[in-house]
Design a protein around this motif. Sequence first.
Motif, PDB file in Angstrom:
ATOM      1  N   HIS A  47       0.873  -1.178   0.000  1.00  0.00           N
ATOM      2  CA  HIS A  47       0.000   0.000   0.000  1.00  0.00           C
ATOM      3  C   HIS A  47       0.906   1.223   0.000  1.00  0.00           C
ATOM      4  O   HIS A  47       1.570   1.518   0.989  1.00  0.00           O
ATOM      5  N   ARG A  85      -3.101   4.691  -2.396  1.00  0.00           N
ATOM      6  CA  ARG A  85      -2.855   3.391  -1.774  1.00  0.00           C
ATOM      7  C   ARG A  85      -2.750   2.253  -2.799  1.00  0.00           C
ATOM      8  O   ARG A  85      -2.092   1.246  -2.587  1.00  0.00           O
ATOM      9  N   CYS A 124      -5.518  -1.797   7.104  1.00  0.00           N
ATOM     10  CA  CYS A 124      -5.754  -0.407   7.454  1.00  0.00           C
ATOM     11  C   CYS A 124      -7.220  -0.132   7.639  1.00  0.00           C
ATOM     12  O   CYS A 124      -7.594   0.873   8.193  1.00  0.00           O
TER      13      CYS A 124
END
Length: 393
Positions: free
Chosen positions: A186, A244, A370
Amino acid sequence: MFPAGCSMRGLLIWSVLLGAVLGKEDFVGHQVLRISAADEAQVQKVKELEDLEHLQLDFWRGPGQPGSPIDVRVPFPSIQAVKAFLEAHGLGYTIMIEDVQSLLDEEQEQMFAFQARSRSTDTFNYATYHTLEEIYSFMDMLVAEHPQLVSKLQIGNTYEGRPIYVLKFSTGGNNRPAIWIDTGIHSREWVTQASGVWFAKKITQDYGQDFTLTAILDSMDIFLEIVTNPDGFAFTHSKNRMWRKTRSLTTGSSCVGVDPNRNWDAGFGMAGASSNPCTDTYRGKFANSEVEVKSIVDFVKSHGNIKAFISIHSYSQLLLYPYGYKAEPAPDRDELVWPAEAPSTGPTARASSTPTPSSSGTRGAMASCCRPPRSSPRPRRRGWRFGPSWNTP
Ligand SMILES: [Zn+2]
């Protein structure tokens, strides 16, 4: 170092101007709110908020168990609506970050001040962030300094044509059992690429000094991919710090990129992955569609002797293990949580306290490093949480 007489304020103005000239996406007035949802009903309310696409919310820590903090970046135009929604439903919140852009400006200023190019990995600045070019040059320096221990492999090219490099740490042997570590899949999780750089240096320093690392490298190889999403990483530097995904184009959509950590051929399209190309968790059209993912898959399969696969992410304090798209604990769960038991400063868990996945099944998994998915009850130990992970190939 920056030249004498060049004030920090001057640098700040310079970096902001530079950002404007380069057409970088700005986050002026964006706030990060920490929301507390006291019970399941309130958690549901936050999920409703999450589904309101037009608000363009970016959940850094999604709604999970009641009582677990929820962190969300709210674009300036959505702030009033979000706060009104929270207040209307009795959801408490605090402002964690008043203005995201001011933090990004500080980051730029710091990088600018320490951008001097180093000539060796000893003088390389490990305390600041670096560009793709600087990290690639670090790799070359490390290989040149330790040719007997480190080599650089190219496992493919990115969508935009950048080389994909992996560092190999090996003391000899032929196709020894190996450990794979990747950082930065990411792209915006900059502290992970920075950690990868540090791991690389540390391995060369500790070999022959540290008993454990020496024992590992005397019988195994370590493969380290520091910049696992090079296109995304370059984009975080040039245009959008919060990017990301990969940078591939999807036919039929104007939205760019696939979440490479939702693109593996393992539970593809299941928990925590989106089929909408405009979301940050877009899985891609098919498994391994992203060349950055496929290159790893091909490498691991052709190697045939990878014994551990570790993927490093940032933001949450989570230790995740496979597989997150289904509710059953992995057969080797006890072994997987074992590393967490040892260090006093790190996570602590016992097999008996390993999470019980929720009745909602697939959503019980930690679908994202996340962005924890919905309904994922699991125990907390010293601030760490444990659970299966979606992110193993
Ligand atoms: Zn991540």
